[in-house]
Design a protein around this motif. Structure first.
Motif, mmCIF file in Angstrom:
data_model
loop_
_atom_site.group_PDB
_atom_site.id
_atom_site.type_symbol
_atom_site.label_atom_id
_atom_site.label_comp_id
_atom_site.label_asym_id
_atom_site.label_seq_id
_atom_site.Cartn_x
_atom_site.Cartn_y
_atom_site.Cartn_z
ATOM 1 N N THR A 661 8.743 -40.505 4.332
ATOM 2 C CA THR A 661 8.245 -41.210 3.155
ATOM 3 C C THR A 661 8.328 -42.720 3.351
ATOM 4 N N ASP A 662 9.380 -43.181 4.014
ATOM 5 C CA ASP A 662 9.553 -44.620 4.193
ATOM 6 C C ASP A 662 8.408 -45.228 5.006
ATOM 7 N N LEU A 663 7.903 -44.489 5.976
ATOM 8 C CA LEU A 663 6.802 -45.018 6.776
ATOM 9 C C LEU A 663 5.504 -45.025 5.971
ATOM 10 N N ARG A 664 5.263 -43.986 5.177
ATOM 11 C CA ARG A 664 4.062 -43.987 4.330
ATOM 12 C C ARG A 664 4.141 -45.071 3.272
ATOM 13 N N GLU A 665 5.341 -45.408 2.820
ATOM 14 C CA GLU A 665 5.480 -46.525 1.883
ATOM 15 C C GLU A 665 5.026 -47.824 2.529
ATOM 16 N N ARG A 666 5.373 -48.029 3.798
ATOM 17 C CA ARG A 666 4.946 -49.255 4.484
ATOM 18 C C ARG A 666 3.432 -49.239 4.716
ATOM 19 N N GLU A 667 2.877 -48.065 5.031
ATOM 20 C CA GLU A 667 1.430 -47.974 5.184
ATOM 21 C C GLU A 667 0.725 -48.277 3.860
ATOM 22 N N ALA A 668 1.275 -47.747 2.767
ATOM 23 C CA ALA A 668 0.685 -47.991 1.451
ATOM 24 C C ALA A 668 0.723 -49.478 1.106
ATOM 25 N N LEU A 691 -4.009 -39.609 2.712
ATOM 26 C CA LEU A 691 -2.798 -40.441 2.633
ATOM 27 C C LEU A 691 -1.534 -39.607 2.673
ATOM 28 N N ASN A 692 -1.653 -38.285 2.747
ATOM 29 C CA ASN A 692 -0.529 -37.384 2.974
ATOM 30 C C ASN A 692 0.583 -37.515 1.947
ATOM 31 N N ASP A 693 0.231 -37.920 0.742
ATOM 32 C CA ASP A 693 1.218 -37.936 -0.333
ATOM 33 C C ASP A 693 0.519 -37.741 -1.662
ATOM 34 N N THR A 694 1.293 -37.386 -2.671
ATOM 35 C CA THR A 694 0.739 -36.894 -3.925
ATOM 36 C C THR A 694 0.862 -37.924 -5.040
ATOM 37 N N LEU A 695 0.081 -37.717 -6.079
ATOM 38 C CA LEU A 695 0.199 -38.555 -7.268
ATOM 39 C C LEU A 695 1.629 -38.483 -7.789
ATOM 40 N N GLY A 696 2.207 -39.631 -8.062
ATOM 41 C CA GLY A 696 3.593 -39.688 -8.509
ATOM 42 C C GLY A 696 4.588 -39.955 -7.402
ATOM 43 N N SER A 697 4.176 -39.833 -6.132
ATOM 44 C CA SER A 697 5.077 -40.135 -5.021
ATOM 45 C C SER A 697 5.264 -41.645 -4.906
ATOM 46 N N THR A 698 6.300 -42.052 -4.190
ATOM 47 C CA THR A 698 6.576 -43.492 -4.081
ATOM 48 C C THR A 698 5.493 -44.243 -3.297
ATOM 49 N N PRO A 699 4.897 -43.678 -2.213
ATOM 50 C CA PRO A 699 3.807 -44.423 -1.574
ATOM 51 C C PRO A 699 2.618 -44.633 -2.505
ATOM 52 N N ALA A 732 -2.840 -33.567 -4.520
ATOM 53 C CA ALA A 732 -3.829 -34.606 -4.213
ATOM 54 C C ALA A 732 -3.310 -35.381 -3.010
ATOM 55 N N LEU A 733 -3.693 -34.937 -1.824
ATOM 56 C CA LEU A 733 -3.295 -35.645 -0.604
ATOM 57 C C LEU A 733 -4.328 -36.673 -0.186
ATOM 58 N N ASP A 734 -5.568 -36.451 -0.586
ATOM 59 C CA ASP A 734 -6.666 -37.351 -0.223
ATOM 60 C C ASP A 734 -6.918 -38.303 -1.393
ATOM 61 N N HIS A 735 -6.977 -39.573 -1.100
ATOM 62 C CA HIS A 735 -7.108 -40.593 -2.145
ATOM 63 C C HIS A 735 -8.108 -41.646 -1.699
ATOM 64 N N LEU A 736 -8.578 -42.408 -2.659
ATOM 65 C CA LEU A 736 -9.276 -43.642 -2.326
ATOM 66 C C LEU A 736 -8.916 -44.699 -3.363
ATOM 67 N N TYR A 737 -8.811 -45.905 -2.877
ATOM 68 C CA TYR A 737 -8.510 -47.059 -3.731
ATOM 69 C C TYR A 737 -9.622 -48.083 -3.547
ATOM 70 N N MET A 738 -10.121 -48.592 -4.683
ATOM 71 C CA MET A 738 -11.197 -49.567 -4.629
ATOM 72 C C MET A 738 -10.756 -50.841 -5.345
ATOM 73 N N THR A 739 -11.323 -51.930 -4.908
ATOM 74 C CA THR A 739 -11.024 -53.197 -5.565
ATOM 75 C C THR A 739 -11.502 -53.139 -7.011
ATOM 76 N N ARG A 740 -10.788 -53.851 -7.871
ATOM 77 C CA ARG A 740 -11.087 -53.792 -9.311
ATOM 78 C C ARG A 740 -12.504 -54.254 -9.638
ATOM 79 N N ASN A 741 -13.087 -55.066 -8.760
ATOM 80 C CA ASN A 741 -14.440 -55.533 -9.037
ATOM 81 C C ASN A 741 -15.495 -54.434 -8.882
ATOM 82 N N LEU A 742 -15.057 -53.213 -8.521
ATOM 83 C CA LEU A 742 -15.945 -52.058 -8.486
ATOM 84 C C LEU A 742 -15.699 -51.101 -9.646
#
Length: 885
Positions: A661-668, A691-699, A732-742
């Motif tokens: 988890t600590d490494l995915r936190e740094r990736e996030a 992203l290999n982690d779920t909604l509510g996880s620390t990453p 939910a292991l697969d995620h996408l994040y978009m800039t707020r201007n979208l």
């Protein structure tokens, strides 16, 4: 002391610590763990090569004793497969109890003249030996003098021959290695039975140094560990770790990689708290050459270990079939103990089932499927099929989905497996399944208890309605575009090119280049392309994960996309990820999308200047590219995309947390900072993938906390927020994040997000991947203007019809009515008379007696933004005041 076997069948007697040994091999039943405390625990020779996990070769030592061992004056030495010249690296210092010692060797230069892979942890000693990635000989020597001879004698503390080496300990060499694989001694260095072939396995390197956590080994099992029940004990873990001899039992089931056996006769202790069964592991390539079968009475000698909480015999054990008048019971094997399904989602499964681990049991159940039939690759024709179900007697509501966040430890779920060469039906999420007195072995694997059926089960099933995904195609009349991300689950070709791409995930394994493998590869490409062009509606740009790092594979996939969607041609590109399995991320894009500037690897500048600590922590290097949508149209949109695949939840030397988890936190945090940079620069950007982690996880929480980006998952109902099912739990292991201007809150944009549920809910026989793809559909909205020239006619005795000209930027129109001639409604507050996507509207019954009726129209774009009010029209009962609107 270690007898070393030379491939010429000559044995050499070695002297260690002034104790002499015989030159011949020890009988299997007499083998015991060695007295020497310091031993070679890991060998890696692929450092720096293509597909390498680490930049340097290395040799790892381990101290299995309870006292500190001094290394000053010692050395590690290396020779080639048949070589007699030994290269020396001197050692110094000491190894504490249960500690490791890392000796770094030479680096390769296969990545454009530089080493591939990542740096080793800080070494405790450094040499310059260039070791073979596949075959060689390594010795730990109690002096610094170079050894001599092909199979040397004298001063050797430990010896490992791997691959085709002509010298080794015991009956065979450790496995042949390659760029992504090291030879690892069993039980983190504790297993030492003088057998290189069984003491070592080939696996992903896990280099450990003197700062790594200690691993204290039990030298031998305590007294009294002479039967299966005494080895299992009454606790959650065995207290009998170490070498155990002549443990007797009846084989109850033969799996692909080993067998289960159970105590019978006088070996049964009658204590319900101690299991009578145990697993005897034989190895990943075992094919049961002796034909062992259920009903054989056997005696096993070997090392007892806890493998991910399963008590088992480690590979390298010795099995003897007994026939001296003893039997396994009247039925040919022990009677099954009755147990119930797991119906309590608040109970610890270990408290329910640990006392039956490895035993033959029977179960009656009836419930609904929460994890569809998954078939794992094995040597059996049906594979190893598995189903997760929730029994109707459970406190979990009937037919509901179990989410990863609901209960810890897979609680309340019952698991069926046919891994004992049986079969199970192909079932979807929500189907019903029931069985009466289904027999099998209760196994503990992948953190859960599973009923492994031992005979063709009589199961009743009900096919209930499937989960459906109805994705709309892009509307050609509107300025729309879409972007997808998809983990396509190990798309590899059928050729073994030595870059980590060979194993269960490669078509045609183990015959490289076979016609059968080619056919399987082509069928796989077709399935993936059909999913992406059909169910995902030929997304204009697709970010991919888990594709073999070869441009030819990407090109083959692009060609398969065109074959499935002949309206478009496709281009594919990737960047090397550095992953030991050579899985990479890349992009597919259509010919109506323009790539601006090429695909780049997110490594070095400028990205190091954008992340807060100046260091990029991505385990698999992401690719990035800027794509221009509607490049030939008046309205063009440029979006920067990143395709990501975060570190899996599997322990690694690069992590501090058990599941990384600590490494995915740094990736996030890196992804957050990169996207925030684009937002601040006024650029449109999206980062997505596995992203290999779920909604509510620390990453994920790190990403969600940013005010610069947004995750569109939260626009979906809670029960639709999943893309993957693992052990019956939706995640939910697969995620996408978009800039707020979208985001929809930004004027000019509208988007629709979906996880396209076409894989996770369906059995392996039907789905294309184990992940659902994600899709973002955008509408770029221009400002609408008030409709001009609204006309009104009396279309019937009491009906009024309004009409107006088209507006290219409008998605629909709102019609307003009021009794006052000069009314001005507030859009979004006052209720409109009606809405229409057409260019006319009829107010049926609008004329219903005396009085005046007044109308106006507003245009609404796809983002929900309304124009000003049109000119008012009406059927007046009096003359209008001159000059009034």
């Amino acid at each position: 002391m270690k007898p070393i076997l030379c491939a010429t069948s000559l044995f050499f007697a070695l002297a260690i610590l002034a104790i002499a040994i015989s030159a011949g091999p020890m009988p299997a039943a007499a083998r015991v763990p060695l007295a020497n405390a310091v031993r070679i625990s890991q060998v890696y020779g692929g450092g720096g090569n293509n597909g390498a996990a680490y930049r340097n070769d290395f040799i790892e030592l381990f101290n299995s004793s309870a006292t500190t061992a001094t290394l000053t004056g010692w050395s590690v030495q290396y020779a080639s497969t048949t070589g007699s010249t030994w290269q020396v690296t001197n050692l110094s210092g000491a190894i504490g109890p249960g500690r490791y010692y890392l000796v770094q060797q030479a680096a390769g230069s296969s990545c454009s003249g530089a080493p591939c892979g990542v740096s080793l942890p800080a070494p405790d000693a450094t040499g310059s030996i260039a070791m073979s990635k596949s075959d060689g000989k390594v010795a730990l020597v109690s002096s610094t003098a170079a050894l001599s001879g092909v199979c040397p004698a004298g001063g050797i503390v430990d010896f490992v021959g791997y691959g085709s080496a002509n010298c080794f300990e015991g009956g065979g060499a450790a496995p042949a290695l390659d760029n992504p694989r090291a030879a690892l001694r069993g039980d983190n260095g504790c297993i030492d039975t003088d057998q290189n072939g069984s003491d070592f396995t080939g696996a992903t390197p896990v280099p450990r140094n003197s700062a790594s956590a200690a691993n204290i080994c039990p030298a031998t099992p305590p007294t009294g560990c002479s039967t299966i029940p005494t080895i299992q004990g009454s606790g959650y873990a065995s207290t009998c770790l170490g070498y155990a001899a002549d443990i007797r039992g009846c084989i109850t089931g033969v799996a692909a990689n080993g067998f289960y056996m159970q105590a019978v006769g006088e070996d049964v202790d009658g204590d319900p708290a101690t299991s009578d069964g145990i697993y005897v592991y034989q190895g990943s390539t075992w094919t049961n050459p002796a034909g062992w079968a259920a009903g054989n009475l056997v005696r096993v000698s070997g090392a007892i270990i806890e493998y991910y909480n399963t008590t088992e015999f480690q590979a390298g054990n010795t099995v003897v079939v007994l026939d001296a008048g003893l039997t396994c019971g009247a039925a040919g094997y022990p009677a099954a103990t009755t147990i119930g399904p797991n119906t309590d989602p608040n109970a610890d499964p270990m408290a329910l089932y640990e006392q039956y681990e490895g035993m033959r049991v029977q179960m009656t159940f009836s419930g609904w499927v929460v994890g569809p039939t998954k078939r794992f690759t094995s040597r059996f024709a049906a594979g190893d099929p598995e189903i997760a179900l929730v029994d109707f007697h459970s406190a979990i509501p009937a037919y509901s989905r179990v989410f990863e966040r609901d209960f810890p430890g897979y609680q309340g779920i019952t698991y069926l497996s046919a891994a004992l060469d049986q079969d199970l039906p192909d079932l979807d999420f929500g189907d019903e399944i029931s069985g009466t007195t289904v027999t099998g072995v209760l196994a503990y694997q992948f953190d859960k208890y599973t009923l492994m059926v031992d005979a063709a089960p009589a199961l009743a099933t009900v096919d209930r309605p499937d989960v459906t995904a109805n994705e709309p195609a892009l509307d050609p009349s509107r300025s729309e575009f879409d972007i997808c991300f998809a983990n396509v689950e190990n798309v590899f070709d059928h050729v073994n090119d030595g870059l980590g791409d060979w194993g269960d995930w490669a078509p045609g394994y183990p015959v490289s280049g076979s016609p059968q493998g080619l056919a399987a590869y082509q069928a796989r490409l077709t399935r993936v392309a059909t999913m992406l062009t059909g169910q995902a509606k030929s997304c204009m740009v697709i970010g991919l994960q888990e594709v073999e790092g070869k441009q030819q594979v990407y090109d083959d996939l692009a060609a398969a996309m065109h074959a499935s969607d002949t309206l478009h041609t496709w281009t594919a590109a990737f960047v090397p990820s550095g992953d030991s399995r050579n899985i990479t991320q890349g992009f597919l894009w259509r010919d109506d999308v323009a790539l601006i500037g090429g695909i780049a690897a997110v490594a070095g500048a400028p990205w190091t200047g954008w992340v807060s600590d100046g260091v990029l922590d991505f385990v698999r290097t992401p690719p990035t590219g800027a794509f221009r949508f509607h490049a030939s149209a008046a309205v063009q949109t440029d979006v920067r995309l990143y395709a990501l695949h975060f570190k899996s939840k599997r322990a690694s030397s690069s992590c501090s947390a058990a599941d990384c988890t600590d490494l995915r936190e740094r990736e996030a945090a890196d992804l957050r900072d990169i996207l925030a940079h684009h937002q601040a620069a006024g650029e449109l950007a999206i980062g997505g993938g596995d992203l290999n982690d779920t909604l509510g996880s620390t990453p994920i929480a790190i990403l969600d906390a940013s005010t610069a980006i947004t995750n569109p998952y939260y626009s979906l109902p809670a029960n639709a927020r999943y893309s993957y099912i693992f052990n019956g739990e939706s995640e939910a292991l697969d995620h996408l994040y978009m800039t707020r201007n979208l985001s929809p809150a930004t004027p000019g944009w509208a988007h629709t997000f979906s996880a396209i549920h076409v894989n996770a809910d369906f059995p392996s026989a039907e789905h294309t991947s184990d992940h659902d793809p994600l899709r973002l559909r955008f509408t770029r909205c221009n400002t609408t203007t008030a409709p001009s020239g609204v006309e009104i006619v009396l279309s019937a005795a009491t009906d009024i019809t309004l009409s107006w000209p088209a507006d290219a930027n409008s998605d629909r129109f709102q019609v307003w009515r009021d009794a006052q001639p000069y009314f001005t409604p507030a859009p979004g507050i006052d209720a409109a008379l009606g809405a229409t996507a057409g260019l006319s509207f009829t107010d049926a019954g609008g004329v219903s007696g005396a009085g005046a009726f007044y109308y106006a129209v507003t245009a609404v774009n796809a983002c929900g933004q309304e124009s000003s009010l049109s000119s008012r029209v009406g059927r007046f009962g009096f003359a209008l005041t001159p000059g009034a609107p």
